[in-house]
Enzyme design. Structure first.
Site, short mmCIF file in Angstrom:
data_model
loop_
_atom_site.label_atom_id
_atom_site.label_comp_id
_atom_site.label_asym_id
_atom_site.label_seq_id
_atom_site.Cartn_x
_atom_site.Cartn_y
_atom_site.Cartn_z
N ARG A 299 0.80 -1.23 0.00
CA ARG A 299 0.00 0.00 0.00
C ARG A 299 0.83 1.28 0.00
NH1 ARG A 299 -3.15 -3.29 3.78
NH2 ARG A 299 -4.72 -4.33 2.54
N GLU B 62 4.24 -10.64 14.38
CA GLU B 62 3.61 -11.24 15.55
C GLU B 62 3.29 -12.72 15.33
OE1 GLU B 62 0.88 -8.64 13.17
OE2 GLU B 62 2.76 -8.31 14.19
#
Length: 181
Positions: free
Chosen positions: A69, A106
């Site tokens: 993006r 994560e």
């Protein structure tokens, strides 16, 4: 000018979609698709980035966009500023010789890379992406720039998720965010 900037920020804010429990329960997803769909809102976001850069970083030489993006905002901003744009991609997506950095997510490990000749030692760059969450990808991109001896002037995002403290991971780099949640 301040009221003009404020009205642009309001327009950008109005065009951020919100989706509760996506991609999983407990996540409040912020969607930039409505922003990209509306020419006035997209223009407002690039105007705000341009104002920030011209005021704070007139010496910038390259805009560095993060996969994927950052590729949407970075070239528009670079064109406005009359400077170049380079890509930071996920590993294996760029042709030719590349330089990469591995980083932790994560949920596992990832790697980003640039083409070896994309940035020169000493070049002054700004990193751009749509979202700052934990800061992992922006940190990896800044490490790539350090590895190539470029000077990271700062980072820019459309949205910052403040509660995830991604800004802390990016110190000493300054982070400019259009919107904070």
């Amino acid at each position: 000018m301040a009221s003009d900037s404020q009205s642009k920020l309001q327009l950008v804010h109005k065009h951020i979609g919100v989706f509760p429990d996506f991609p999983k329960k407990g996540i409040l997803f912020r969607d930039i698709c409505p922003l990209l769909k509306d020419p006035a809102a997209l223009t407002a976001s690039i105007d705000l980035f341009e104002e920030h850069v011209k005021k704070n970083y007139p010496q910038v030489e390259l805009i560095v966009g993060l996969d994927a993006r950052g590729f949407l905002f970075g070239p528009l901003l670079a064109q406005r500023l009359g400077i170049g744009f380079i890509l930071v991609r996920k590993k294996g997506k760029l042709p030719g010789n590349t330089v990469s950095v591995a980083y932790e997510l994560e949920y596992g490990l990832a790697e980003v890379e640039i083409q070896e000749d994309a940035v020169s030692p000493g070049q002054k760059v700004l990193l751009i992406d749509d979202l700052l969450a934990t800061g992992g990808t922006l940190f990896a991109a800044s490490e790539l720039m350090r590895k190539q001896q470029a000077e990271v002037l700062g980072c820019m995002v459309v949205i910052e998720l403040k509660e995830l403290n991604g800004k802390d991971r990016l110190k000493p780099h300054c982070v400019f965010s259009l919107l904070q949640y």
